[in-house]
Each structure stands twice: as structure tokens, then as C-alpha cells.
Scaffold this motif. Structure first.
Motif, short mmCIF file in Angstrom:
data_model
loop_
_atom_site.label_atom_id
_atom_site.label_comp_id
_atom_site.label_asym_id
_atom_site.label_seq_id
_atom_site.Cartn_x
_atom_site.Cartn_y
_atom_site.Cartn_z
N PRO A 250 10.43 9.58 3.27
CA PRO A 250 9.41 9.61 1.79
C PRO A 250 10.55 9.48 0.65
O PRO A 250 11.70 10.02 0.80
CB PRO A 250 8.85 11.32 1.82
CG PRO A 250 9.80 11.78 2.44
CD PRO A 250 10.46 11.17 3.55
N ARG A 283 7.55 5.63 2.62
CA ARG A 283 6.38 6.28 1.65
C ARG A 283 6.90 6.48 0.42
O ARG A 283 8.16 7.27 0.34
CB ARG A 283 5.84 7.49 2.17
CG ARG A 283 5.07 7.18 3.54
CD ARG A 283 4.71 8.47 4.33
NE ARG A 283 5.99 9.24 4.75
CZ ARG A 283 6.17 10.51 4.83
NH1 ARG A 283 5.13 11.54 4.53
NH2 ARG A 283 7.19 10.90 5.37
N TYR A 285 6.35 8.17 -3.09
CA TYR A 285 5.51 8.93 -3.75
C TYR A 285 5.90 8.95 -5.11
O TYR A 285 7.03 9.40 -5.77
CB TYR A 285 5.43 10.45 -3.25
CG TYR A 285 4.90 10.39 -1.96
CD1 TYR A 285 3.54 10.42 -1.59
CD2 TYR A 285 6.00 10.49 -0.63
CE1 TYR A 285 3.14 10.51 -0.31
CE2 TYR A 285 5.25 10.63 0.39
CZ TYR A 285 4.00 10.64 0.74
OH TYR A 285 3.17 10.94 2.00
N ASP A 370 -3.12 8.19 2.63
CA ASP A 370 -2.67 8.75 4.06
C ASP A 370 -3.51 8.26 5.07
O ASP A 370 -3.16 8.54 6.36
CB ASP A 370 -2.74 10.33 4.04
CG ASP A 370 -1.78 11.01 3.10
OD1 ASP A 370 -0.95 10.11 2.64
OD2 ASP A 370 -1.85 12.08 2.56
N ALA A 375 1.23 4.74 6.47
CA ALA A 375 1.44 6.37 6.14
C ALA A 375 1.96 7.18 7.21
O ALA A 375 2.47 8.15 7.05
CB ALA A 375 0.16 7.02 5.61
N PHE A 387 2.28 5.55 -3.09
CA PHE A 387 1.10 6.86 -3.06
C PHE A 387 1.28 7.33 -4.45
O PHE A 387 2.64 7.51 -4.99
CB PHE A 387 1.46 7.67 -2.15
CG PHE A 387 1.49 7.11 -0.59
CD1 PHE A 387 0.25 7.24 0.27
CD2 PHE A 387 2.66 6.38 -0.22
CE1 PHE A 387 0.37 6.67 1.20
CE2 PHE A 387 2.54 5.67 0.98
CZ PHE A 387 1.55 6.07 2.01
#
Length: 476
Positions: A250, A283, A285, A370, A375, A387
Motif C-alpha cells: 500500500p 494499492r 490510498y 476492495d 485490491a 482508493f
């Protein structure tokens, strides 16, 4: 060519492997394809060499590694060009990889002198207690195609520094890079049998490396799936293992972050090597309040990346390694579309003037969630899904993957928050405002299903040493 007991040789069977350029589909060369017989020869060679190599001083082992480093520097461009031709990495990135490979040789050339033991305070006046650290023995090393030079030295250099001997099996798609590195070992005068190279298919070589009783250590970099199989296969001989396996990193961007720096962080961690690294961001975020601005800036930068043959000037993103890798990336993007993901740029194969290459356009997907495959599964391609999140508690829960725990990144100007994230992120490597945390002098490795053991730093050499406790009664 194979390299066994200090000599270059063809396969006993005469078999070869065709090596092709993933950017053009053209044949680069054919190399010898060894199997079970050659692997056993290499193991026996390493076993014989270990008897004397383990007694060579750390200073002398370090001197040999220093010579390897010198030879690699002299072949910097040659090795880098080979990497680009074999796996597609842009040439400047390939040069940086070779320099990284050399940095591991340099580090362990020095660390070879520091295989310290310990004196343990005794609980009886007539005893002397000590801990010796001794080389474990013959080591089998299995390396991947995505970093075909640096993964070799990150394993072999600490093994040699510790006093072990090695049998290396490189990926069959990038064997010439391994040959180029071993040319440096040979030219540095490394004693016969200390480092051996066996090229071929895993089905023939792997069982000997995992099941042969004279192999006492196995080190592997690759997928979690293959790593689990190697663990099972190594169980009967109870080998010491270290494994650097898959990741699902992430990259978290808080509302107070430097957005431009965070965008640059995604470019470096996602699109270098076409996203084909175990520590690639999988990912992205982004805090709700800055998501729109961040997404626009990232898509703008990504759309400017130049795709092409890595040997050409100005190329940012090269090909994927093969058709299977390309199809996996396609399936993840199509699944994201089906789940209402919005493709901001890219989103399809790239042909350009290279119709036979395995290229995919650098891609940014907005409104990721998700339920998408991307994901949960490692994409291993140039696709960045964005995300959004509301607060710190939420993102800690979502960022910590159930299975993977290799690398994570976080961008924030809040020092206290950075410290909290450092503790809460369940990963072996955490970069706070740093997309490039990997250096030779620091440990590299994951937790959970992302790996066992460490590479790099003093921890890397410890993986090749066994502790022996000695208690001496000094009284009459």
C-alpha cells in the motif's frame, strides 16, 4: 554456458534454452540447459570446495569480493545492456540495478571481516562460555528474472562472505545476465567450486536443490506460491531457508502530505520496471479531501510516461516479461472496469511500433474498491488503482493485508503520525515519505506470507551462519 567447479561447460545432454527479447520477440541467444546431472555435479563441487573455503579468513574472502566488485564495474554497461535485452528494463534503470548489485558485493566485502562470535557470562566460576558463528555449508540460491543481476549478488555475496559455497539457479528467461555476473566471479579468481551456475528448468533442477542432503541452506526470491512448494520440498532434509516472496504494497497519502512528492512516489514505486517488482505499490490510498487533486496530477504524469524498447533513449516503461504476464494485467484492469473503476489513462495493450512486444500502457484507475481483484492479488504490471479513505484508523485496517507483508509507503508531514504508521503497518519494510528505502546496508524482507529471513545488512550474512555454543570447564 554452465559454470561448475570453476569451469565453463555445455549441458551434458546438449540441450539449450532460447532467450528472447520481450520488447521485440527476437531471439537473443541460446544457452546451455542443464538438469539433474549438472545440478548434482555443482552440489558435489560446492561440497568439496566448502571444506577449504570455510577456513579461509574473512579478510581474504572480502578481498575476493572486492575483486568481483572491480570486475563488475568494468562491465557495467555490458551487464546493463544484457539486462535490458533479456527482460526489457530501460537501460538507465538497468545500470542502476547493476550499481545496486555492486553495492551488495562492496558491503559484504567489508562485512566478511565481521562474523563475530560472543563471550557469554558464565554462571559458574570454573566455566568459560562462548558462541561461535560458523558457515552453514552448501547453499542453493534461486533468483528471479525481474532483477537478474542484483538478486544474484544479494544472495551470493553474503554467502561467500560467511564462508559458504553456492549453487545458483537463475530464471530461465534471464540466464545471460547471470552468465555475465559469473564471468566476474571467474575473472576475480574465486577458487573452484565456491560459486557454481546451473541454468535450466525448475522441474529438473529444483528437486535436487531442495532434497539433496548436502545442500544445507536454500535461499529463494519469487512468488509466494512457488516459495511454499520449495518449503515443503525442503522439509525432509530440514534445510535452513530464507525466502523473499510476493508483496501487495500500500502507498498511503494523508491530507497533509506533499502531493507532488506523493505523486512522484507512485511513479517510482509503481511504474519503474513496468511494475514488475515485489515492493511495487499495488494499492494507492488517498485521503478523501485531496483525492480529486491527487488523481488528476497522477494521471497527468502517468500519461506522459514513454513506453518502448528499453534500449532506446528516453524510454520510461519497458515491456512485461511475457504474454502470460500481459494477460494477467489485462484481466485485472477488465475486472476493475466491471466493478465500476474509472480508467483515467492507459487501460489497454500498447503496440506502437513494437507489435511483437509485451507492452501495456501505464494505467491509473480511479474509484477502486476492495472487491476488485487488483485490491487482493499482486498485479505485477504498470497499473495504479486509487482508493480513498476517511481517517487514520480506517486506513490502518485496510492497508494491512491479510497475507502479504513485504513493503508499505506512507506520505505525511505529521511526524507523530509517521511514527504511528511506522508501528501500525504490518510490513517488513516501511518508507515514510521515502519511495526508495532499499539499500545494501539495511535488512530487506517481509513478514506473513511475504517471506522468511532477511537479505542485506548484517542480517543478510547471519542467514548463512549457524551458532555453535561452546562450554569449557576450566577447573581440574
Amino acid at each position: 554456458m554452465l559454470y561448475v567447479n570453476g569451469e565453463w561447460k555445455q549441458a551434458n545432454s546438449g540441450k539449450t534454452i532460447e532467450v528472447t527479447n520481450p520488447a521485440t520477440g527476437e531471439l537473443i541467444d541460446k544457452v546451455a540447459a542443464g538438469g539433474r546431472e549438472e545440478t548434482i555435479e555443482a552440489i558435489e563441487s560446492a561440497k568439496a570446495a566448502f571444506k577449504t573455503w570455510k577456513r579461509v579468513t574473512g579478510q581474504e574472502r572480502g578481498n575476493y569480493l572486492a575483486q568481483v566488485s572491480s570486475k563488475m564495474r568494468g562491465k557495467l554497461d555490458e551487464i546493463a545492456e544484457t539486462i535490458t535485452l533479456e527482460m526489457g528494463k530501460p537501460f538507465p534503470d538497468a545500470k542502476r540495478e547493476v550499481l545496486g548489485a555492486i553495492s551488495y558485493v562492496d558491503w559484504y566485502a567489508e562485512e566478511a571481516k565481521r562474523g563475530y562470535g560472543e563471550i557469554v557470562p558464565a554462571s559458574h566460576p570454573d566455566k568459560q562460555l562462548m558462541v561461535l558463528r560458523e558457515p552453514i555449508g552448501v547453499t542453493a540460491a534461486i533468483t528471479p528474472w525481474n532483477f537478474p543481476a542484483s538478486m544474484i549478488t544479494r544472495k551470493i555475496a553474503p554467502a561467500i562472505a560467511a564462508g559458504c559455497t553456492v549453487v545458483l539457479k537463475p530464471a530461465p528467461s534471464t540466464p545471460i545476465s547471470a552468465i555475465k555476473v559469473f564471468e566476474c566471479f571467474h575473472e576475480a579468481g574465486l577458487p573452484k567450486g565456491v560459486a557454481n551456475l546451473v541454468i535450466g528448468q525448475a522441474e529438473e533442477i529444483g528437486p535436487e536443490l531442495t532434497q539433496h542432503p548436502d545442500v544445507r541452506k536454500l535461499t529463494f526470491t519469487g512468488s509466494t506460491h512457488v516459495g511454499k512448494k520449495l518449503l515443503r520440498d525442503s522439509a525432509d532434509t530440514v534445510k535452513k531457508v530464507s525466502m523473499e516472496l510476493g508483496g501487495h504494497a500500500p502507498l498511503i497519502v494523508f491530507e497533509d502530505a506533499n502531493i507532488d512528492a506523493a505523486v512522484e512516489g507512485v511513479l517510482l514505486t509503481k511504474f519503474k520496471n513496468s511494475g514488475q517488482t515485489c515492493i511495487s505499490t499495488n494499492r494507492v490510498y488517498v485521503a478523501d479531501s485531496i483525492a480529486k487533486n491527487f488523481s488528476q496530477k497522477l494521471a497527468e504524469k502517468v500519461s506522459q510516461l514513454r513506453v518502448g524498447n528499453g534500449i532506446e533513449n528516453g524510454v520510461d516503461v519497458g515491456p512485461l516479461i511475457n504474454e502470460q504476464a500481459l494477460e494477467k494485467v489485462e484481466s485485472h484492469v477488465e475486472d476493475a472496469r466491471k466493478h465500476n473503476g474509472v480508467v483515467l489513462c492507459g487501460g489497454k495493450r500498447y503496440t506502437g511500433n513494437l507489435p511483437n512486444g509485451h507492452f501495456y500502457e501505464p494505467t491509473v484507475i480511479n474509484q477502486a474498491h476492495d472487491q476488485m481483484k487488483i485490491a487482493q492479488e499482486e498485479t505485477f504490471g504498470p497499473v495504479a488503482p486509487i482508493f480513498t479513505f476517511k481517517d487514520e484508523a480506517e486506513i490502518i485496517e485496510r492497508a494491512n493485508h491479510a497475507s502479504y507483508g513485504l513493503a508499505a509507503y506512507c506520505f505525511t508531514k505529521d511526524l507523530a503520525r509517521g511514527h504511528r504508521m511506522m508501528r501500525e503497518l504490518e510490513y517488513g519494510i516501511v518508507g515514510i515519505n521515502d519511495p526508495l528505502p532499499i539499500v545494501a546496508q539495511a535488512p530487506f524482507g517481509g513478514i506473513k506470507e511475504s517471506g522468511i529471513g532477511k537479505e542485506g545488512g548484517k542480517s543478510g550474512m547471519m542467514e548463512y551462519l549457524e551458532e555453535k555454543f561452546v562450554s569449557i570447564h576450566t577447573g581440574e
